[in-house]
Design an enzyme around this catalytic site. Structure first.
Site, PDB file in Angstrom:
ATOM      1  N   LEU A  99       0.972  -1.316  -0.092  1.00 20.07           N
ATOM      2  CA  LEU A  99      -0.015  -0.046   0.183  1.00 20.07           C
ATOM      3  C   LEU A  99       0.844   1.416   0.051  1.00 20.07           C
ATOM      4  O   LEU A  99       0.315   2.279  -0.635  1.00 20.07           O
ATOM      5  CB  LEU A  99      -0.881   0.138   1.248  1.00 20.07           C
ATOM      6  CG  LEU A  99      -2.040  -1.045   1.416  1.00 20.07           C
ATOM      7  CD1 LEU A  99      -2.487  -1.079   2.721  1.00 20.07           C
ATOM      8  CD2 LEU A  99      -3.045  -0.833   0.143  1.00 20.07           C
ATOM      9  N   GLY A 100       2.106   1.154   0.612  1.00 21.33           N
ATOM     10  CA  GLY A 100       2.880   2.285   0.571  1.00 21.33           C
ATOM     11  C   GLY A 100       4.169   1.920   1.438  1.00 21.33           C
ATOM     12  O   GLY A 100       4.305   0.929   2.121  1.00 21.33           O
ATOM     13  N   GLU A 101       5.063   3.058   1.506  1.00 22.55           N
ATOM     14  CA  GLU A 101       6.063   2.825   2.302  1.00 22.55           C
ATOM     15  C   GLU A 101       6.455   4.168   2.989  1.00 22.55           C
ATOM     16  O   GLU A 101       6.553   5.106   2.249  1.00 22.55           O
ATOM     17  CB  GLU A 101       7.435   2.294   1.530  1.00 22.55           C
ATOM     18  CG  GLU A 101       8.681   2.108   2.083  1.00 22.55           C
ATOM     19  CD  GLU A 101       9.772   1.345   1.500  1.00 22.55           C
ATOM     20  OE1 GLU A 101       9.566   1.296   0.136  1.00 22.55           O
ATOM     21  OE2 GLU A 101      10.772   1.018   1.860  1.00 22.55           O
ATOM     22  N   PHE A 104       9.664   4.486   8.051  1.00 25.22           N
ATOM     23  CA  PHE A 104      10.131   3.531   9.110  1.00 25.22           C
ATOM     24  C   PHE A 104       9.224   1.923   8.752  1.00 25.22           C
ATOM     25  O   PHE A 104       9.249   0.947   9.370  1.00 25.22           O
ATOM     26  CB  PHE A 104       9.319   3.616  10.639  1.00 25.22           C
ATOM     27  CG  PHE A 104      10.183   4.694  11.141  1.00 25.22           C
ATOM     28  CD1 PHE A 104      11.503   4.234  11.798  1.00 25.22           C
ATOM     29  CD2 PHE A 104       9.965   6.087  11.266  1.00 25.22           C
ATOM     30  CE1 PHE A 104      12.318   5.159  12.453  1.00 25.22           C
ATOM     31  CE2 PHE A 104      10.864   6.867  11.548  1.00 25.22           C
ATOM     32  CZ  PHE A 104      11.907   6.484  12.185  1.00 25.22           C
ATOM     33  N   GLY A 105       8.999   1.728   7.612  1.00 27.34           N
ATOM     34  CA  GLY A 105       8.503   0.422   7.061  1.00 27.34           C
ATOM     35  C   GLY A 105       7.534   0.396   5.758  1.00 27.34           C
ATOM     36  O   GLY A 105       7.217   1.546   5.561  1.00 27.34           O
ATOM     37  N   LYS A 128       1.524  -3.011   8.847  1.00 26.62           N
ATOM     38  CA  LYS A 128       2.834  -2.043   8.768  1.00 26.62           C
ATOM     39  C   LYS A 128       3.785  -3.013   9.295  1.00 26.62           C
ATOM     40  O   LYS A 128       3.717  -3.597  10.460  1.00 26.62           O
ATOM     41  CB  LYS A 128       2.763  -0.893   9.509  1.00 26.62           C
ATOM     42  CG  LYS A 128       3.918   0.172   9.285  1.00 26.62           C
ATOM     43  CD  LYS A 128       3.867   1.023  10.139  1.00 26.62           C
ATOM     44  CE  LYS A 128       2.880   2.485   9.250  1.00 26.62           C
ATOM     45  NZ  LYS A 128       3.418   3.508  10.024  1.00 26.62           N
ATOM     46  N   ASP A 223       2.964  14.662  14.548  1.00 26.08           N
ATOM     47  CA  ASP A 223       3.340  14.139  13.069  1.00 26.08           C
ATOM     48  C   ASP A 223       2.112  14.255  12.217  1.00 26.08           C
ATOM     49  O   ASP A 223       1.823  13.603  11.424  1.00 26.08           O
ATOM     50  CB  ASP A 223       3.741  12.639  13.068  1.00 26.08           C
ATOM     51  CG  ASP A 223       4.928  12.405  12.007  1.00 26.08           C
ATOM     52  OD1 ASP A 223       5.167  13.475  11.105  1.00 26.08           O
ATOM     53  OD2 ASP A 223       5.082  11.582  11.357  1.00 26.08           O
TER      54      ASP A 223
HETATM   55  N1  LIG Z   1      -4.573   1.927   7.492  1.00 31.64           N
HETATM   56  C1  LIG Z   1      -4.243   1.907   6.221  1.00 31.64           C
HETATM   57  N2  LIG Z   1      -5.059   1.748   5.305  1.00 31.64           N
HETATM   58  C2  LIG Z   1      -4.886   1.797   3.934  1.00 31.64           C
HETATM   59  N3  LIG Z   1      -3.384   2.636   3.573  1.00 31.64           N
HETATM   60  C3  LIG Z   1      -2.634   2.765   4.323  1.00 31.64           C
HETATM   61  C4  LIG Z   1      -2.955   2.432   5.882  1.00 31.64           C
HETATM   62  N4  LIG Z   1      -1.812   2.856   6.669  1.00 31.64           N
HETATM   63  C5  LIG Z   1      -1.038   3.118   5.870  1.00 31.64           C
HETATM   64  N5  LIG Z   1      -1.283   3.299   4.401  1.00 31.64           N
HETATM   65  C6  LIG Z   1      -0.375   3.690   3.274  1.00 31.64           C
HETATM   66  O1  LIG Z   1       0.899   3.474   3.280  1.00 31.64           O
HETATM   67  C7  LIG Z   1       1.573   4.559   3.202  1.00 31.64           C
HETATM   68  C8  LIG Z   1       2.768   4.613   4.110  1.00 31.64           C
HETATM   69  O2  LIG Z   1       2.295   4.745   5.590  1.00 31.64           O
HETATM   70  P1  LIG Z   1       3.454   5.156   6.707  1.00 31.64           P
HETATM   71  O3  LIG Z   1       2.674   5.611   7.569  1.00 31.64           O
HETATM   72  O4  LIG Z   1       4.482   4.150   6.788  1.00 31.64           O
HETATM   73  O5  LIG Z   1       4.428   6.317   6.084  1.00 31.64           O
HETATM   74  P2  LIG Z   1       4.079   7.805   5.472  1.00 31.64           P
HETATM   75  O6  LIG Z   1       3.202   8.096   6.464  1.00 31.64           O
HETATM   76  O7  LIG Z   1       3.647   7.674   4.333  1.00 31.64           O
HETATM   77  O8  LIG Z   1       5.472   8.341   5.877  1.00 31.64           O
HETATM   78  P3  LIG Z   1       6.235   8.694   7.339  1.00 31.64           P
HETATM   79  O9  LIG Z   1       7.084   7.361   7.784  1.00 31.64           O
HETATM   80  O10 LIG Z   1       7.136   9.815   7.020  1.00 31.64           O
HETATM   81  O11 LIG Z   1       5.339   8.899   8.317  1.00 31.64           O
HETATM   82  C9  LIG Z   1       0.671   5.831   3.527  1.00 31.64           C
HETATM   83  O12 LIG Z   1       0.822   6.868   2.778  1.00 31.64           O
HETATM   84  C10 LIG Z   1      -0.744   5.138   2.743  1.00 31.64           C
HETATM   85  O13 LIG Z   1      -0.775   5.341   1.692  1.00 31.64           O
HETATM   86 MG   LIG Z   2       2.489   7.794   8.117  1.00 30.34          MG
END
Ligand SMILES: Nc1ncnc2c1ncn2[C@@H]1O[C@H](COP(=O)(O)OP(=O)(O)OP(=O)(O)O)[C@@H](O)[C@H]1O
Ligand SMILES: [Mg+2]
Length: 317
Positions: A99-101, A104-105, A128, A223
């Site tokens: 879904l994304g990165e 931190f993972g 995650k 954040d």
């Molecule tokens: N519960 C969820 N349902 C759907 N997509 C999600 C969910 N949680 C995270 N994502 C997707 O995964 C991506 C990565 O999330 P993550 O919180 O790891 O990093 P980030 O917020 O993009 O960056 P950072 O680490 O700087 O906070 C998000 O931008 C979102 O697109």
């Molecule tokens: Mg995030």
């Protein structure tokens, strides 16, 4: 089962890890990870349900981390999973389900059926995988479990469960079908958001933040940014990512003194300069997201000419 290891990917940052209370360079703020040496700090045992905070993460505690104690401490709401179970529901964390990165993972989509755990309904989830090579990843995992395990609100993403197996740390959230606000605003993955939808998102996110700030023991989110605002199928906004959250000041204190962490472009300048964190620091970040919603520009965009790179400066009359 071992998860695939990825190299640590810093976001920017040369000066982000500072000693508590020490001011840091304004233009290098980011999320960061300290050294591995502190990784073995354990959570202290808590015998009954109560609001836990980072003060419970006593560095002097030698109590063994016990998952069952942990579950009891956070009430009945969270499910503990194994790495094998989470691997199975995400098809082996395969890239098709990515879904994304973040810093931190990676986050993977998965499906749980109602046979996995009594009381857990069949649903899509987001898993995650925290990169816990150093202390920071572990702290972020723990902060998520502590805060989201206890705080429930229509505008906070729901934490369903977690995994703590050997050195692996994972989190399982409700799946948010429309992903993050960041994706909608900047990645052109779907049609442009209407003004009505933008307003709905702004109001929803404000309600989530107000809930945190108005709690009996206020929580500073630290954040607030477009990538941490997730959207439900009807564009209901929910705050995610409590890895940097902090308990607000207590008693006569006006602020919490802390190492400066957050995301450049969103963090309040006075917090970055002094390390003094208040709920108002979140309100500043909220204002930055409002500007993003209004302008469609990123809070920080280094591809733009210098005077336009920082949205807050660009937007000044
Ligand atoms: N519960 C969820 N349902 C759907 N997509 C999600 C969910 N949680 C995270 N994502 C997707 O995964 C991506 C990565 O999330 P993550 O919180 O790891 O990093 P980030 O917020 O993009 O960056 P950072 O680490 O700087 O906070 C998000 O931008 C979102 O697109
Ligand atoms: Mg995030």
């Amino acid at each position: 089962m071992k998860l695939p290891r990825r190299p640590w990917r810093p976001i920017t940052a040369a000066h982000c890890c500072t000693v508590k209370g020490t001011p840091i360079a304004l233009n290098n703020l980011t999320r960061c990870r300290p050294t591995r040496s502190e990784f073995s700090k354990k959570v202290s045992e808590a015998s009954s349900f109560r609001r836990l905070s980072f003060s419970d993460l006593s560095s002097s505690s030698s109590v063994r981390f016990n998952t069952d104690d942990f579950v009891n401490s956070f009430g009945a709401g969270l499910f503990a999973f194994t790495v094998g179970e989470l691997s199975a529901i995400t098809q082996g964390f395969c890239s098709d389900y990515l879904l994304g990165e973040g810093g931190f993972g990676t986050v993977h989509k998965g499906y749980v059926d109602d046979k996995l755990r009594p009381g857990l309904k069949a649903q899509a989830v987001a898993v995650k995988i925290l990169d816990v090579e150093g202390l920071q990843g572990h702290r972020e995992w723990l902060a998520e479990v502590i805060f989201l395990g206890q705080l429930r609100h229509p505008h906070l993403v729901k934490l369903i469960g977690y995994c703590c197996e050997d050195e692996e740390r994972l989190l399982v959230y409700e799946f948010m079908p429309r992903g993050s606000l960041e994706n909608h605003l900047f990645k052109r993955m779907s049609i442009t958001l209407s003004w009505g939808t933008r307003l709905k998102i702004a109001i929803g996110a404000a309600k989530g933040l107000a809930f945190l700030h108005g709690a009996e023991k206020p929580v500073i989110y630290r954040d607030f940014k477009a990538s941490n605002i997730l959207l439900d199928s009807d564009f209901t906004a929910k705050l995610s990512d409590f890895g940097l959250a902090k308990m607000g000041p207590e008693g006569e204190e006006t602020h919490v003194t802390t190492r400066v962490m957050g995301t450049h472009g969103y963090a309040a300048p006075e917090y970055v300069m002094t390390g003094h964190l208040t709920t108002k620091s979140d309100v500043y970040s909220y204002g930055v997201v409002l500007l993003e919603l209004l302008t469609g520009r990123r809070s920080m965009d280094r591809s733009k000419p210098k005077p336009e790179q920082k949205l807050v400066d660009f937007a000044k009359p």
